[in-house]
Enzyme design. Structure first.
Site, PDB file in Angstrom:
ATOM      1  N   CYS A  40       0.790  -1.243   0.000  1.00  0.00           N
ATOM      2  CA  CYS A  40       0.000   0.000   0.000  1.00  0.00           C
ATOM      3  C   CYS A  40       0.821   1.290   0.000  1.00  0.00           C
ATOM      4  O   CYS A  40       0.702   2.114  -0.901  1.00  0.00           O
ATOM      5  CB  CYS A  40      -0.944  -0.004   1.196  1.00  0.00           C
ATOM      6  SG  CYS A  40      -2.152  -1.342   1.187  1.00  0.00           S
ATOM      7  N   HIS A  47      -1.039   6.353   2.625  1.00  0.00           N
ATOM      8  CA  HIS A  47      -1.128   5.105   3.387  1.00  0.00           C
ATOM      9  C   HIS A  47      -1.925   5.238   4.679  1.00  0.00           C
ATOM     10  O   HIS A  47      -1.830   6.228   5.393  1.00  0.00           O
ATOM     11  CB  HIS A  47       0.268   4.575   3.721  1.00  0.00           C
ATOM     12  CG  HIS A  47       0.227   3.296   4.504  1.00  0.00           C
ATOM     13  ND1 HIS A  47      -0.285   2.136   3.977  1.00  0.00           N
ATOM     14  CD2 HIS A  47       0.577   3.005   5.776  1.00  0.00           C
ATOM     15  CE1 HIS A  47      -0.228   1.180   4.880  1.00  0.00           C
ATOM     16  NE2 HIS A  47       0.288   1.683   5.985  1.00  0.00           N
TER      17      HIS A  47
END
Length: 515
Positions: free
Chosen positions: A78, A132
């Site tokens: 991610c 994130h």
């Protein structure tokens, strides 16, 4: 490119298309951007010819625009992936290869995608996850967000967070890093992603009334674990119909690939048991939950797109839809991401909006960092010099046009390129840890490593030259980037609502799942 250029001549600053005289236009005539990002979504969608997944809203969006069948992320986890597509740079340039790294700690002078729109008098708004987040640990917070990217941010928190203790998981009280799932009670609007959609609808209503140009980034948390969705979405599927691949799990197979590749698909120790056919029912339950969560998320996207159309904003709004990386569902005996196989690197990517041809599919190798310069060109704004991605606008008019020969993805000490036909993966700085070569014409599942096959020696040599050039280019510090620093990550303490902890952070009470 005729239709796109014609539209842009009417709605954008035409100097970028060769006119010497700058034409000023009213802000309401500029194109807006609806940027829809999902988390851990692979290409198991109806529009990508998946036979089971029910995704009518994403499919409808694809029918109204350009779908890229060969799009890949730059780092299959991610945080690093999101740092790349929000800056238009590779991970060697963002200095991001770990989670929980703030973009300004490594490249403090970078101009992010949303920041560039702010510089051009757009309202830049984030709802949910774009940079994130520890998902689900940081839901409700701003997590590793960048304050310079946005004018306004919204951090939804839904019933899925309140009832986290009810979630089934392979590792108790762990939800994001391992497989976890729940058939939830209640309505769509009570879930975090349902609230994301509700907030997006409200923002679109405001923009339709005030005429403000916008870059609206809508970040859904699903289908990332935990796979939580209302029960009606589970009812769309039959658990017994879930096909679990058992190829790529034998010791013989593992010996056919380089050691780093073998380690990558055996890294999740708590999930290895899913490779056993004796656990087929559990595997099917988990896969059904993933698909149910996709359908739930698709419904929320439908709510947003419906509002865009009802307000009339669809007439001057570019829509881009994608995911931060792909996802394994048992392929190669592995679940989740963080590999250099197609399951992990490949992502859905769809562009739709004014001037973009409808119903087009392209197999051109493209990268997520191409989103930034593509949106810049579509909205008539100059990209910052540090952006190394390539505009995909030429592909919109000619689906056979290639902006590059291959898409590049990095994972730890490995790099991989995917061309229209082949994938080559190189492990180690000079390939000393091994190579993988796959021919998608005969092996889309990437199970037959041809690196030592003499019949492919010329192909291998050619692709080795290609990947070395790609890696070297991806390591060049971009012009105009400014300062670069080594990354420093940190570990967040994760709490499940209802649990109690002592002063050292140790859990002393776990809220029962049946409360």
């Amino acid at each position: 490119m005729k239709s796109i250029k014609l539209f842009l001549h009417l709605f954008c600053i035409v100097t970028l298309f060769g006119c010497n005289k700058k034409v000023e236009v009213d802000k309401n005539q500029k194109l807006n951007v609806l940027f829809i990002m999902t988390d851990d979504l692979n290409c198991d969608l109806g529009s990508y010819n998946h036979p089971q997944v029910i995704s009518p809203n994403i499919d409808k969006l694809a029918s109204r625009g350009v779908l890229f069948e060969n799009a890949h992320n730059q780092y299959p986890v991610c945080g690093p992936s999101r740092a790349s597509f929000m800056t238009g740079m590779y991970s060697d340039q963002t200095m991001h290869t770990k989670l929980n790294v703030d973009i300004r700690t490594t490249t403090p002078d970078v101009v992010t995608l949303g920041q560039r729109y702010r510089q051009q008098n757009y309202r830049s708004v984030r709802i949910g996850k774009i940079f994130h987040y520890d998902n689900p640990g940081s839901i409700g917070s701003s997590s590793s967000d960048d304050i310079y990217t946005w004018d306004y941010t919204i951090n939804p928190w839904g019933r899925d967070k309140e009832e986290e203790y009810k979630i089934n998981t392979l590792s108790k009280r762990n939800y994001g890093g391992t497989l976890s799932w729940l058939e939830a009670d209640g309505t769509d609007e009570e879930q975090t992603d349902g609230i994301v959609a509700t907030e997006a609808v409200e923002q679109l209503e405001k923009f339709s009334k005030n005429g403000q140009n916008f870059f609206l980034a809508v970040g859904f948390f699903k289908p990332h674990t935990p796979y939580v969705a209302p029960k009606k979405y589970f009812n769309m599927y039959e658990k017994e119909d879930m096909v679990i691949p058992y190829t790529g799990v034998s010791d013989e197979y593992l010996k056919s690939i380089p050691e780093p590749a073998a380690r990558s698909i055996r890294s999740k120790k708590d999930q290895i048991k899913l490779n056993l056919k004796s656990n087929k029912e559990l595997s099917q339950e988990i896969k059904e939950a993933y698909y149910a969560t996709i359908s739930f998320m698709d419904a929320q996207i439908g709510r947003v797109l419906d509002k865009l159309e009802k307000t009339g904003l669809d007439k001057n709004t570019i829509i881009v839809f994608s995911s931060d990386h792909g996802y394994h569902l048992g392929e190669h005996g592995y679940w989740q991401k963080q590999t250099l196989f197609d399951n992990s690197t490949r992502v859905p990517l769809i562009f739709s909006g004014p001037g973009i041809e409808k119903g087009i599919k392209s197999n051109s190798p493209v990268e997520l960092i191409d989103i930034y310069p593509t949106l810049m060109e579509l909205t008539g704004i100059k990209s910052p010099d540090h952006v190394v991605g390539k505009s995909l606008v030429p592909v919109f008019e000619d689906s056979n046009f290639k902006v590059r020969n291959s898409a590049l993805t990095r994972w730890r000490n490995g790099y991989s390129i995917k061309s229209e036909r082949y994938r080559l993966t190189k492990w180690g700085e000079n390939g000393e840890l091994g190579f993988e070569l796959y021919d998608h014409t005969n092996d889309k599942e990437e199970l037959i490593n041809l690196a030592n096959n003499q019949n492919y020696s010329q192909v291998l040599d050619s692709l080795k030259m290609e990947i070395n050039i790609r890696i070297a280019d991806a390591r060049v510090k971009p012009k105009g980037l400014g300062r670069q620093f080594e990354q420093k990550s940190y570990v967040r303490i994760k709490y499940t609502p209802g649990d109690l902890h002592d002063t050292n952070g140790k859990r002393t009470y776990l809220k029962p799942s049946d409360e």
